[in-house]
Design a protein around this motif. Structure first.
Motif, PDB file in Angstrom:
ATOM      1  N   UNK A  99      33.353 -30.665  18.295  1.00 39.79           N
ATOM      2  CA  UNK A  99      33.584 -29.460  17.491  1.00 39.79           C
ATOM      3  C   UNK A  99      34.914 -28.869  17.908  1.00 39.79           C
ATOM      4  N   UNK A 100      35.750 -28.376  17.080  1.00 39.68           N
ATOM      5  CA  UNK A 100      35.630 -28.153  15.649  1.00 39.68           C
ATOM      6  C   UNK A 100      36.155 -29.303  14.793  1.00 39.68           C
ATOM      7  N   UNK A 101      36.523 -30.454  15.392  1.00 39.70           N
ATOM      8  CA  UNK A 101      37.083 -31.561  14.616  1.00 39.70           C
ATOM      9  C   UNK A 101      36.082 -32.180  13.661  1.00 39.70           C
ATOM     10  N   UNK A 102      34.818 -32.192  14.048  1.00 35.76           N
ATOM     11  CA  UNK A 102      33.764 -32.812  13.244  1.00 35.76           C
ATOM     12  C   UNK A 102      32.596 -31.832  13.123  1.00 35.76           C
ATOM     13  N   UNK A 103      31.688 -32.132  12.231  1.00 35.30           N
ATOM     14  CA  UNK A 103      30.441 -31.409  12.149  1.00 35.30           C
ATOM     15  C   UNK A 103      30.509 -29.975  11.686  1.00 35.30           C
ATOM     16  N   UNK A 104      31.598 -29.587  11.047  1.00 27.81           N
ATOM     17  CA  UNK A 104      31.733 -28.185  10.636  1.00 27.81           C
ATOM     18  C   UNK A 104      30.719 -27.786   9.564  1.00 27.81           C
ATOM     19  N   UNK A 105      30.143 -28.761   8.875  1.00 27.48           N
ATOM     20  CA  UNK A 105      29.162 -28.457   7.837  1.00 27.48           C
ATOM     21  C   UNK A 105      27.730 -28.391   8.370  1.00 27.48           C
ATOM     22  N   UNK A 111      28.558 -24.648  12.639  1.00 30.03           N
ATOM     23  CA  UNK A 111      28.755 -23.247  12.257  1.00 30.03           C
ATOM     24  C   UNK A 111      28.532 -22.310  13.441  1.00 30.03           C
ATOM     25  N   UNK A 112      27.509 -22.586  14.244  1.00 36.07           N
ATOM     26  CA  UNK A 112      27.237 -21.764  15.422  1.00 36.07           C
ATOM     27  C   UNK A 112      28.414 -21.846  16.390  1.00 36.07           C
ATOM     28  N   UNK A 113      28.951 -23.052  16.589  1.00 36.73           N
ATOM     29  CA  UNK A 113      30.107 -23.208  17.464  1.00 36.73           C
ATOM     30  C   UNK A 113      31.315 -22.454  16.905  1.00 36.73           C
ATOM     31  N   UNK A 114      31.548 -22.544  15.597  1.00 36.84           N
ATOM     32  CA  UNK A 114      32.684 -21.853  14.967  1.00 36.84           C
ATOM     33  C   UNK A 114      32.570 -20.337  15.152  1.00 36.84           C
ATOM     34  N   UNK A 115      31.367 -19.799  15.010  1.00 38.11           N
ATOM     35  CA  UNK A 115      31.155 -18.363  15.216  1.00 38.11           C
ATOM     36  C   UNK A 115      31.406 -17.973  16.678  1.00 38.11           C
ATOM     37  N   UNK A 116      30.924 -18.786  17.612  1.00 37.48           N
ATOM     38  CA  UNK A 116      31.153 -18.547  19.037  1.00 37.48           C
ATOM     39  C   UNK A 116      32.648 -18.591  19.339  1.00 37.48           C
ATOM     40  N   UNK A 117      33.316 -19.605  18.830  1.00 33.42           N
ATOM     41  CA  UNK A 117      34.751 -19.788  19.058  1.00 33.42           C
ATOM     42  C   UNK A 117      35.541 -18.587  18.538  1.00 33.42           C
ATOM     43  N   UNK A 118      35.218 -18.148  17.331  1.00 28.40           N
ATOM     44  CA  UNK A 118      35.907 -17.002  16.728  1.00 28.40           C
ATOM     45  C   UNK A 118      35.701 -15.741  17.564  1.00 28.40           C
ATOM     46  N   UNK A 119      34.475 -15.522  18.010  1.00 28.54           N
ATOM     47  CA  UNK A 119      34.156 -14.341  18.824  1.00 28.54           C
ATOM     48  C   UNK A 119      34.912 -14.371  20.152  1.00 28.54           C
ATOM     49  N   UNK A 120      34.922 -15.523  20.802  1.00 30.63           N
ATOM     50  CA  UNK A 120      35.571 -15.664  22.105  1.00 30.63           C
ATOM     51  C   UNK A 120      37.089 -15.508  21.978  1.00 30.63           C
ATOM     52  N   UNK A 121      37.663 -16.068  20.943  1.00 30.38           N
ATOM     53  CA  UNK A 121      39.110 -15.962  20.734  1.00 30.38           C
ATOM     54  C   UNK A 121      39.532 -14.527  20.427  1.00 30.38           C
ATOM     55  N   UNK A 122      38.666 -13.761  19.794  1.00 34.54           N
ATOM     56  CA  UNK A 122      39.021 -12.374  19.475  1.00 34.54           C
ATOM     57  C   UNK A 122      39.027 -11.491  20.732  1.00 34.54           C
ATOM     58  N   UNK A 158      25.092 -19.381  20.204  1.00 37.04           N
ATOM     59  CA  UNK A 158      24.777 -20.790  20.430  1.00 37.04           C
ATOM     60  C   UNK A 158      23.271 -21.029  20.419  1.00 37.04           C
ATOM     61  N   UNK A 159      22.856 -22.261  20.070  1.00 34.82           N
ATOM     62  CA  UNK A 159      21.418 -22.572  20.027  1.00 34.82           C
ATOM     63  C   UNK A 159      20.768 -22.385  21.394  1.00 34.82           C
ATOM     64  N   UNK A 160      19.518 -21.933  21.400  1.00 39.12           N
ATOM     65  CA  UNK A 160      18.796 -21.670  22.647  1.00 39.12           C
ATOM     66  C   UNK A 160      18.056 -22.878  23.194  1.00 39.12           C
ATOM     67  N   UNK A 161      17.690 -23.832  22.336  1.00 39.04           N
ATOM     68  CA  UNK A 161      16.784 -24.909  22.717  1.00 39.04           C
ATOM     69  C   UNK A 161      17.485 -26.164  23.224  1.00 39.04           C
TER      70      UNK A 161
END
Length: 181
Positions: free
Chosen positions: A73-79, A84-95, A146-149
């Motif tokens: 991630x984020x090169x693959x699996x964006x759909x 999506x969970x990783x993209x949201x985490x990444x955006x939050x951390x970068x901000x 991020x996923x809990x399980x």
């Protein structure tokens, strides 16, 4: 299929050689077949099959396929939901901290289900207090996005060393962390 066929053939030769050694004629032997990734692949290889030789057999008696996959991630699996969970985490951390050089995640799937995620964050920090605050923020963001399980590791690196490490096993509800001196 060709890798699997050749691997099974080579495995039978290995089992035959081991069973020819005095004292090892009747030991059970387990063989794992690992498909190495291309040199420029960031995700790494995967196991494709495991076989067993029992009761003094000179060949592998049975093979079980392993459905294993790795994704970056984020090169693959964006759909995917995980992407999506990783993209949201990444955006939050970068901000929170704009000096991030990069955030990547290596996802490990077994039987088409996400099993573990390792996240690498590369940045430059200016002091221990800043690193402690950032690590606390990472804990909060990881718990939220991020996923809990699954098993999760987060490694924060600067150009010269590992700055912090966070980890959560699938059975735990909270992340443990360590900020390095």
């Amino acid at each position: 299929e060709e890798v699997l066929r050749q691997g099974q053939e080579i495995a039978n030769n290995i089992v035959l050689r081991i069973s020819d050694v005095e004292g090892l004629e009747t030991i059970p032997i387990m063989i794992g077949l690992y498909e190495q990734s291309p040199q420029d692949d960031l995700a790494g290889g995967v196991f494709v099959a495991v076989g067993e030789s029992n009761n003094g057999s000179t060949t592998v008696d049975s093979w079980d396929s392993i459905d294993e996959n790795r994704m970056i991630f984020p090169l693959e699996g964006s759909d995917s939901a995980e992407g999506n969970a990783f993209a949201n985490f990444k955006s939050e951390v970068e901000s929170f901290f704009p000096n991030i050089s990069g955030i990547t995640g290596r996802a490990h799937y077994i039987n088409a289900s996400l099993s573990s995620l390792t996240i690498n964050i590369v940045t430059q920090f200016y002091g221990e207090a800043e690193m402690i605050a950032y690590t606390q923020y990472l804990k909060q963001s990881a718990t939220t996005f991020l996923p809990n399980e699954i098993d999760i590791e987060i490694i924060v690196e600067s150009p010269s060393k590992v700055e912090a490490f966070l980890k959560k096993d699938r059975t735990e509800s909270e992340y443990s962390s360590h900020v390095f001196d």
